[in-house]
Design a protein around this motif. Structure first.
Motif: not given
Length: 581
Positions: A114, A119-122, A124, A175
């Motif tokens: 991540v 730290m992109a939400p998609e 996590w 994804s």
């Protein structure tokens, strides 16, 4: 896809090379099968580093499925994915360390993935998927009955296949590129990472085979030590016998120093540190005091844990084993290294085994000395029959078995220990339980049937409870007598049947064979006097008969029935159970 497969092989190859290098480091090997929680933490950290390396050496892939091969990834471009060997590291962590280690490594590996993605939400979803894979890998092979076992490479391949498939399901579901990405990367990642898992476990299995060979060699050394030290320790634990024992241990092992103490003083010391670990002086190490107080084996891996008061002591690692006789610690056996990394689980097992053997030898010596004061002449006479020929035949059988089946040899060594422990119990007791008697019989039979495979078939049937009481060696003497004398030179079809039944208030013990029968000229003498033969002094049946009559009554003496179809020996004694007066 072919180019991606080649790149994946390169990345997995990096992890495999690191694994090979690590397995050759003793400190890492020690962590592999340790149940200590601090060692588990270290193992988790090492595999987490593997997973981070796998992430950092991954191959970037853009939304159009174009590969971007960089030497090292410090960040992933927006909307890009990476193809890597992270799941391989997480799966192996679970397989080796169990669910706790696998889950911890999965958490760290997922978080690092991540972070690489900004730290992109998609991204996590990589955290729960990696943790789940680590936990599942651990639970799929969470077998710690034998600390020196690991999953087979074939099973590892299947586990890797399942774990990487789970990862692909998460990628497909969460994804942004979903099926497009999975369709392109699934086959190479699943196959290559599964193969990598199999190879990783093969490397560890290779190490285990080396450990088995080492243990086999050391078991042979233990047998030699047992032969050498038995005459010394039969005379008790003193400075002379202790010195002879530590010198023998040094000859047959690779320890840098060996000591034996009583509860207060050093009795003998050879090797490193001899300038201040002086026989006759007070113990210098706090570790010995701890072992004597606790009665437990202790392992030290630093000078501080050993606690030697001498400032220049070269000893850095030790295993200290209590010498316990009759539930009392009478001293310690201490084995040292001057380099802590040399103390591996194999040496710890060796040291523990030696301590138990020497304690048994001391107990045998004490029992032998005490037997001279025992008024029960029959017990003492029977105890004197502990046949040295049987002991050395058993030792030679186990030594020969070492070349064929090391695991079987260790089992036989345990049976030999059981046999002599039962002799000790018999020397101190006039009556024992059926369960105790049969434990010795089974130990004796396993040793004999290993010497003469397929020569004897011994059947046991009991219609009474295991806590009925009988004189020690009752069944063992009859079975041993049958095996030695009943069949002549016949090699096959030799059967001995043991039957125990209750008839009114008496216990009937019947041992029958299908042998050649007893010569009528000696039949009347059996049980009444010694009948020497090529196989022994002939006192065993006489002693057993005298004990039966002395403990019970004339009805309890041996009864022989013989003919051309074999011999049956019957004993009838009052039936009593443990706890009855």
């Amino acid at each position: 896809m072919f180019y991606l497969t080649i790149l994946m092989i390169e990345r997995v190859g990096i992890v495999i090379i690191l694994a090979f290098l690590l397995v050759n480091i003793p400190a890492f090997r020690r962590l592999l099968f340790s149940e200590n929680w601090l060692d588990k933490v270290q193992l988790a950290i090492i595999f987490a580093i593997f997973a981070i390396i796998a992430n950092a050496t991954g191959i970037e892939i853009d939304p159009a499925n174009q590969l971007h091969n960089k030497i090292l990834l410090t960040a992933i471009s927006p909307n890009y994915s990476i193809v890597n060997a992270r799941i391989l590291a997480v799966s192996v962590a679970g397989i080796i360390g169990g669910p706790w280690v696998g889950g911890s490594v999965g958490l760290i590996a997922g978080l690092h993935r991540v972070i690489l993605g900004g730290m992109a939400p998609e991204a996590w979803f990589y955290v729960p998927s990696s943790v789940l894979i680590g936990l599942l890998s651990g639970y799929l092979y969470n077998d710690r009955r034998d600390p020196m076992t690991v999953m087979t490479p074939g099973h590892g391949f299947l586990v890797g296949l399942v774990m990487e498939t789970i990862q692909m399901v998460f990628v497909f579901l969460f994804s942004p590129t979903g099926w497009t990405l999975v369709h392109y990367i699934a086959l190479p990642m699943i196959l290559i990472n599964s193969l990598g898992t199999s190879i990783f476990l093969s490397i560890i299995a290779m190490y285990l085979r080396q450990e088995e060979e080492t243990r086999a060699t050391q078991t042979h050394s233990v047998l030699q030590l047992t032969k050498e030290t038995l005459p010394f320790l039969r005379n008790g634990l003193n400075m002379k016998s202790a010195q002879q024992v530590v010198e023998a241990i040094r000859r047959h092992t690779n320890f840098d120093a060996v000591s034996i103490t009583d509860r207060q003083n050093i009795l003998a010391h050879v090797g490193a540190g001899s300038d201040h670990h002086i026989p006759g002086k007070m113990m210098l190490t706090h570790l010995s005091e701890i072992v004597i107080r606790s009665g437990q084996v202790h392992v030290a891996r630093t000078k501080e844990q050993i606690g030697c008061t001498h400032p220049n002591c070269p000893l850095e690692a030790a295993i200290v084993v209590p010498l316990r006789v009759k539930n009392k610690v009478i001293g310690t056996l201490k084995m040292y290294y001057t380099q802590s990394w040399r103390l591996t689980p194999v040496e710890i097992q060796l040291g523990t085994g030696l301590g138990e053997i020497f304690a048994s030898q001391i107990a045998l010596g004490q029992a032998e000395m005490q037997s001279k004061l025992v008024r029960d002449a029959e017990i003492k006479s029977l105890q004197a029959q502990v046949n040295p020929h049987f002991f050395f035949n058993a030792i030679n059988t186990i030594s020969a078995m070492m070349r064929i089946d090391a695991k079987k040899a260790r089992q036989l060594l345990l049976q030999l220990s059981t046999y002599f422990r039962s002799n000790l119990i018999g020397a101190r007791s006039t009556k024992i339980t059926l369960a105790q008697e049969m434990e010795q019989v089974h130990a004796y039979l396993m040793l004999e049937q290993t010497r003469f495979p397929d020569r004897y078939l011994v059947n046991f049937h009991s219609a009474v409870s295991d806590d009925v009481l009988l004189p020690p060696f009752t069944i063992q003497v009859l079975v041993e007598n049958a095996l030695k004398h009943a069949f002549g030179k016949r090699r096959h079809g030799n059967v001995v049947n043991i039957n125990l039944t209750r008839v009114n208030d008496r216990l009937h013990i019947v041992v029958a064979d299908n042998g050649i029968g007893i010569d009528p000229r000696i039949l009347a003498k059996l049980g009444q006097e010694a009948v020497p033969s090529a196989h022994g002094t002939g006192t065993a049946l006489q002693n057993l008969n005298q004990r039966l009559v002395g403990l019970y009554d004339e009805r309890s003496q041996l009864d022989f029935a013989t003919g051309k179809n074999g011999t049956t020996v019957t004993i009838s004694i009052p039936l009593t159970t443990k706890g009855e007066s």
